[in-house]
Design a protein around this motif. Structure first.
Motif, mmCIF file in Angstrom:
data_model
loop_
_atom_site.group_PDB
_atom_site.id
_atom_site.type_symbol
_atom_site.label_atom_id
_atom_site.label_comp_id
_atom_site.label_asym_id
_atom_site.label_seq_id
_atom_site.Cartn_x
_atom_site.Cartn_y
_atom_site.Cartn_z
ATOM 1 N N LEU A 1 0.829 -1.201 0.000
ATOM 2 C CA LEU A 1 0.000 0.000 0.000
ATOM 3 C C LEU A 1 0.863 1.248 0.000
ATOM 4 O O LEU A 1 1.945 1.260 0.584
ATOM 5 C CB LEU A 1 -0.894 0.050 1.246
ATOM 6 N N MET A 2 0.355 2.311 -0.624
ATOM 7 C CA MET A 2 0.888 3.645 -0.391
ATOM 8 C C MET A 2 -0.107 4.326 0.525
ATOM 9 O O MET A 2 -1.233 4.633 0.121
ATOM 10 C CB MET A 2 1.037 4.425 -1.700
ATOM 11 N N THR A 3 0.280 4.524 1.776
ATOM 12 C CA THR A 3 -0.645 5.063 2.770
ATOM 13 C C THR A 3 -0.435 6.565 2.960
ATOM 14 O O THR A 3 0.604 7.113 2.607
ATOM 15 C CB THR A 3 -0.475 4.352 4.125
ATOM 16 N N ARG A 4 -1.442 7.182 3.527
ATOM 17 C CA ARG A 4 -1.384 8.629 3.723
ATOM 18 C C ARG A 4 -0.285 9.028 4.720
ATOM 19 O O ARG A 4 0.496 9.934 4.471
ATOM 20 C CB ARG A 4 -2.738 9.140 4.216
ATOM 21 N N ASP A 5 -0.239 8.350 5.862
ATOM 22 C CA ASP A 5 0.637 8.778 6.958
ATOM 23 C C ASP A 5 1.771 7.815 7.279
ATOM 24 O O ASP A 5 2.628 8.144 8.103
ATOM 25 C CB ASP A 5 -0.187 9.006 8.230
ATOM 26 N N HIS A 6 1.775 6.633 6.659
ATOM 27 C CA HIS A 6 2.798 5.637 6.976
ATOM 28 C C HIS A 6 3.610 5.223 5.748
ATOM 29 O O HIS A 6 4.343 4.232 5.796
ATOM 30 C CB HIS A 6 2.160 4.402 7.631
ATOM 31 N N GLY A 7 3.468 5.977 4.658
ATOM 32 C CA GLY A 7 4.267 5.733 3.471
ATOM 33 C C GLY A 7 3.927 4.426 2.772
ATOM 34 O O GLY A 7 2.848 3.856 2.941
ATOM 35 N N ARG A 8 4.898 3.981 1.985
ATOM 36 C CA ARG A 8 4.723 2.702 1.277
ATOM 37 C C ARG A 8 4.947 1.577 2.295
ATOM 38 O O ARG A 8 6.023 1.466 2.879
ATOM 39 C CB ARG A 8 5.720 2.600 0.119
ATOM 40 N N HIS A 9 3.922 0.772 2.480
ATOM 41 C CA HIS A 9 3.951 -0.196 3.581
ATOM 42 C C HIS A 9 3.431 -1.544 3.098
ATOM 43 O O HIS A 9 2.449 -1.620 2.377
ATOM 44 C CB HIS A 9 3.072 0.303 4.727
ATOM 45 N N LEU A 10 4.130 -2.613 3.509
ATOM 46 C CA LEU A 10 3.728 -3.970 3.169
ATOM 47 C C LEU A 10 3.130 -4.658 4.383
ATOM 48 O O LEU A 10 3.443 -4.317 5.530
ATOM 49 C CB LEU A 10 4.921 -4.782 2.669
ATOM 50 N N GLY A 11 2.278 -5.641 4.118
ATOM 51 C CA GLY A 11 1.698 -6.436 5.194
ATOM 52 C C GLY A 11 1.031 -7.675 4.627
ATOM 53 O O GLY A 11 0.667 -7.730 3.448
ATOM 54 N N LEU A 12 0.878 -8.666 5.468
ATOM 55 C CA LEU A 12 0.255 -9.931 5.077
ATOM 56 C C LEU A 12 -1.250 -9.819 5.212
ATOM 57 O O LEU A 12 -1.763 -9.287 6.201
ATOM 58 C CB LEU A 12 0.776 -11.053 5.966
ATOM 59 N N VAL A 13 -1.962 -10.303 4.204
ATOM 60 C CA VAL A 13 -3.420 -10.365 4.259
ATOM 61 C C VAL A 13 -3.828 -11.833 4.218
ATOM 62 O O VAL A 13 -3.683 -12.499 3.189
ATOM 63 C CB VAL A 13 -4.077 -9.606 3.084
ATOM 64 N N HIS A 14 -4.289 -12.341 5.334
ATOM 65 C CA HIS A 14 -4.752 -13.721 5.385
ATOM 66 C C HIS A 14 -6.028 -13.862 4.544
ATOM 67 O O HIS A 14 -6.930 -13.039 4.635
ATOM 68 C CB HIS A 14 -5.040 -14.143 6.824
ATOM 69 N N GLY A 15 -6.059 -14.906 3.716
ATOM 70 C CA GLY A 15 -7.214 -15.119 2.855
ATOM 71 C C GLY A 15 -7.341 -14.101 1.742
ATOM 72 O O GLY A 15 -8.409 -13.930 1.160
ATOM 73 N N GLY A 16 -6.225 -13.456 1.395
ATOM 74 C CA GLY A 16 -6.264 -12.407 0.382
ATOM 75 C C GLY A 16 -6.575 -12.889 -1.018
ATOM 76 O O GLY A 16 -6.896 -12.080 -1.891
ATOM 77 N N ARG A 17 -6.514 -14.197 -1.237
ATOM 78 C CA ARG A 17 -6.829 -14.727 -2.567
ATOM 79 C C ARG A 17 -8.265 -15.239 -2.645
ATOM 80 O O ARG A 17 -8.660 -15.865 -3.629
ATOM 81 C CB ARG A 17 -5.836 -15.841 -2.910
ATOM 82 N N SER A 18 -9.056 -14.930 -1.637
ATOM 83 C CA SER A 18 -10.458 -15.352 -1.641
ATOM 84 C C SER A 18 -11.266 -14.515 -2.631
ATOM 85 O O SER A 18 -10.868 -13.407 -3.014
ATOM 86 C CB SER A 18 -11.061 -15.202 -0.245
ATOM 87 N N LYS A 19 -12.442 -15.018 -3.011
ATOM 88 C CA LYS A 19 -13.301 -14.293 -3.942
ATOM 89 C C LYS A 19 -13.803 -12.991 -3.332
ATOM 90 O O LYS A 19 -14.119 -12.040 -4.049
ATOM 91 C CB LYS A 19 -14.482 -15.173 -4.353
#
Length: 243
Positions: free
Chosen positions: A24-42
């Protein structure tokens, strides 16, 4: 550690069987990565498309950990952006540029510029000029901002039509005349001289030539890299109106 912020999806890559690592490019925390569990779900796949805006809550035991995101959709632009080749090349280009920024380094002004661009990335009248402004904003965040407010030689604010490739400052027509072959063109839409929503394609080309010069000089070449191929395709589509 926990925070909640608004962010625009920059990229996604698979992680394990069902999860993804979200960028993500966030407003206040810059370019930030994170894990999304179940991110490949429909359910989540339509949300995790580049160009969408989400509200993200990031959690991790320690600040240096990857952490996890929990998301809520705020603005799903991808559905209409995907129908525009120009928008898709634009998304790929802006993602490439954003990845030169250090992770987790906040750039709130750049985020606002990005948000406006994302809203209009499929609009052939607005996207080209907005993208040039985004590239100028990127240069400014890197510490190579251009000064287009007054003539470098005379201090005048009138009749600014050139930019010095050495100083990155505007130059007036009279001061630049003897050196015009060595100066870059300054399109009027960058200093408020627009009569319509869409500048002339010649001015758009000049705008991209301007940012291209300074991006190569200050960003790409020092790293031994070239501009992404998607940028050339975006520029070609963005300036096709007068062909």
């Amino acid at each position: 550690m926990q925070w909640t912020d608004e962010g625009i999806v920059v990229g996604v890559r698979k992680h394990g069987e069902s999860s993804v690592i979200l960028e993500l490019m966030t407003r206040d925390h810059g370019r930030h990565l994170g894990l999304v569990h179940g991110g490949r779900s429909k359910t989540l796949q339509p949300v995790l498309q580049p160009g969408n805006t989400v509200q993200a809550t990031w959690r991790a035991r320690l600040d240096e950990h990857l952490g996890t995101f929990q998301l809520e959709a705020l603005q799903l632009r991808a559905a209409h952006l995907i129908g525009s080749s120009m928008a898709l090349y634009g998304l790929a280009t802006l993602a490439h540029l954003l990845r030169y920024l250090p992770e987790r380094d906040p750039h709130p002004a750049l985020y606002e510029t990005l948000s406006v661009l994302a809203d209009h990335l499929d609009d052939p009248d607005l996207a080209p000029a907005l993208f040039v402004r985004f590239e100028l904003a990127i240069l400014a965040e890197f510490g190579f901002g251009l000064d287009l407010s007054s003539c470098a030689a005379t201090g005048s604010r009138d009749d600014l039509i050139y930019v010095s490739p050495k100083s990155g400052r505007a130059v007036s027509a009279a001061a630049g005349e003897p050196y015009k072959d060595r100066l870059l063109k300054l399109p009027g839409f960058l200093i408020g001289q627009m009569r319509t929503n869409r500048p002339r394609d010649e001015d758009i080309r000049d705008g991209f030539a301007l940012t291209d010069f300074f991006l190569h000089q200050n960003v790409f070449e020092p790293r031994g890299q070239a501009a992404p191929a998607e940028r050339a395709r975006f520029v070609a589509l963005a300036t096709a109106g007068d062909e």
